[in-house]
Design a protein around this motif. Structure first.
Motif, short mmCIF file in Angstrom:
data_model
loop_
_atom_site.label_atom_id
_atom_site.label_comp_id
_atom_site.label_asym_id
_atom_site.label_seq_id
_atom_site.Cartn_x
_atom_site.Cartn_y
_atom_site.Cartn_z
N SER A 13 38.21 55.66 39.25
CA SER A 13 38.15 54.22 39.51
C SER A 13 37.67 53.43 38.29
O SER A 13 37.62 52.21 38.32
CB SER A 13 37.21 53.94 40.68
N ARG A 18 41.40 55.15 35.28
CA ARG A 18 42.63 54.57 35.86
C ARG A 18 43.82 54.77 34.93
O ARG A 18 44.93 55.11 35.37
CB ARG A 18 42.44 53.07 36.10
N VAL A 35 36.92 59.46 43.83
CA VAL A 35 36.35 58.10 43.77
C VAL A 35 35.20 57.98 44.77
O VAL A 35 35.14 58.70 45.76
CB VAL A 35 37.41 57.00 44.08
N LYS A 40 38.16 50.25 45.96
CA LYS A 40 38.11 49.73 44.59
C LYS A 40 39.43 49.92 43.83
O LYS A 40 39.79 49.10 42.98
CB LYS A 40 36.96 50.44 43.86
N ILE A 41 40.14 51.02 44.14
CA ILE A 41 41.34 51.32 43.33
C ILE A 41 42.60 50.62 43.86
O ILE A 41 43.68 50.83 43.36
CB ILE A 41 41.57 52.84 43.19
N GLU A 53 45.85 53.02 43.60
CA GLU A 53 45.98 53.56 44.95
C GLU A 53 47.41 54.01 45.24
O GLU A 53 47.64 55.07 45.82
CB GLU A 53 45.55 52.52 45.99
N LYS A 61 37.05 61.29 48.40
CA LYS A 61 35.87 60.45 48.27
C LYS A 61 34.68 61.35 47.99
O LYS A 61 34.45 62.32 48.72
CB LYS A 61 35.70 59.69 49.59
#
Ligand SMILES: NC(=O)c1ccc[n+]([C@@H]2O[C@H](COP(=O)([O-])OP(=O)(O)OC[C@H]3O[C@@H](n4cnc5c(N)ncnc54)[C@H](OP(=O)(O)O)[C@@H]3O)[C@@H](O)[C@H]2O)c1
Length: 296
Positions: A13, A18, A35, A40-41, A53, A61
């Protein structure tokens, strides 16, 4: 050639993470993104880094300070890429907890799962800044990686364009306090250019790769360029190093974690950071893009 290999991107992230996800995907890798916050992504980052995403194959996660959340992150993975690090102060966790212990946890899991290669992002000129807690933490991880049985690459970048973006934000506010005279020089690198190099490092011998961008500027020139990009007259006030270091000591009495992270920003301004040049993206254009994004 990816040969459809599976890569775990830790720090997915973040600014570099990214771009790394995007580059791995563009070369045919299957990407699992680690992440803390999947929300957030969904959107681009603050310095133009892409939303990811929609392009990752799998999102897991996890928080490296909670070992139980990392279970199975390396299962079925061929390569781990980690640009995971603490770049903003945390009330509880230090660089040692995240940059060292957190990345080491991932390394241990990679070893258990017989991952074939581990790419870790440390810092250029780390050997000159070993008294800085975040640098020491990165180098503890780098050292454990080098002595482990896994094939490795350690990337040593100068500053990222996102870091120079901090100068842009200050210039936009109209004024910059600069530690020292700003005469030291560096060649910062764009995340997309650095990501190409990181993915190139997915194959081959174990090696360290120092990398910077195509243009060399002094810190003062960089600040002046940021003012120009936002159409403001440069207003830069130099602070002597002794005063900044005194400020860090006082800050440390109230907020040790903040002082430790800021100590990197002060130490890094004491010498040149010029690494072998890669990439095609220019800082001047990056500042112009930030200026354009801020007028909308
Ligand atoms: N910025 C520079 O100029 C520069 C130069 C040389 C080297 N480096 C190093 O390069 C690395 C990447 O830098 P960057 O600018 O891309 O940093 P960044 O944008 O702050 O990204 C850091 C990543 O680490 C993740 N992270 C932090 N703590 C975590 C935790 N406890 N558990 C799981 N994930 C965690 C962040 O997740 P969240 O998004 O949830 O916070 C984020 O994905 C860092 O190690 C940095 O020290 C940076």
């Amino acid at each position: 050639m990816s040969g459809n290999k599976r890569v775990l991107v830790a720090g997915a992230s973040g600014y570099l993470g990214r771009y790394a996800v995007k580059e791995f995907k563009s070369r045919g890798y299957q990407v699992r993104a680690l992440v803390r916050d999947p929300e957030k992504i969904k959107t681009p980052g603050p310095h133009g880094e892409p939303a990811i995403e929609g392009i990752v194959d799998e999102i897991v996660k996890g928080d490296v300070t909670s070992p139980e959340s990392l279970k199975d992150i390396c299962k079925g993975v061929d390569i781990v890429f980690s640009s995971l690090g603490l770049t903003a102060p945390h009330p509880l966790h230090t660089s040692y907890d995240v940059d060292y212990l957190g990345n080491r946890r991932i390394l241990e899991l990679a070893l258990q799962e017989h991952v074939s290669r581990f790419i870790y992002v440390s810092v250029f000129n780390a050997d000159k800044m070993m008294d800085v807690p975040s640098i020491k933490a990165h180098e503890l991880m780098a050292s454990d990686l080098k002595t482990s049985s896994i094939s490795w690459a350690i990337i040593r970048p100068t500053g990222y364009f996102s870091d120079m973006g901090r100068f842009f934000s200050m210039a936009r506010s109209g004024h910059i306090f600069m530690v020292g005279e700003g005469e030291k020089r560096t060649n910062p690198i764009h995340g997309a250019d650095l990501a190409k190099l990181c993915v190139d490092a997915a194959e081959g011998e174990s090696r360290e790769i120092a990398a910077g961008g195509p243009d060399i500027y002094s810190f003062r020139e960089t600040m002046e360029m940021a003012f120009t990009a936002c159409n403001k007259t440069p207003w830069i006030t130099p602070l002597p190093f002794w005063l900044a270091e005194g400020g860090l000591m006082v800050t440390g009495l109230f907020n040790r974690n903040l002082a430790d992270l800021l100590s990197f920003a002060v130490e890094a301004l004491k010498f040149d950071h010029i690494a072998p040049a890669y990439g095609t993206r220019h800082l001047k254009e990056f500042f112009s893009e930030l200026a354009a994004a801020n007028t909308h």
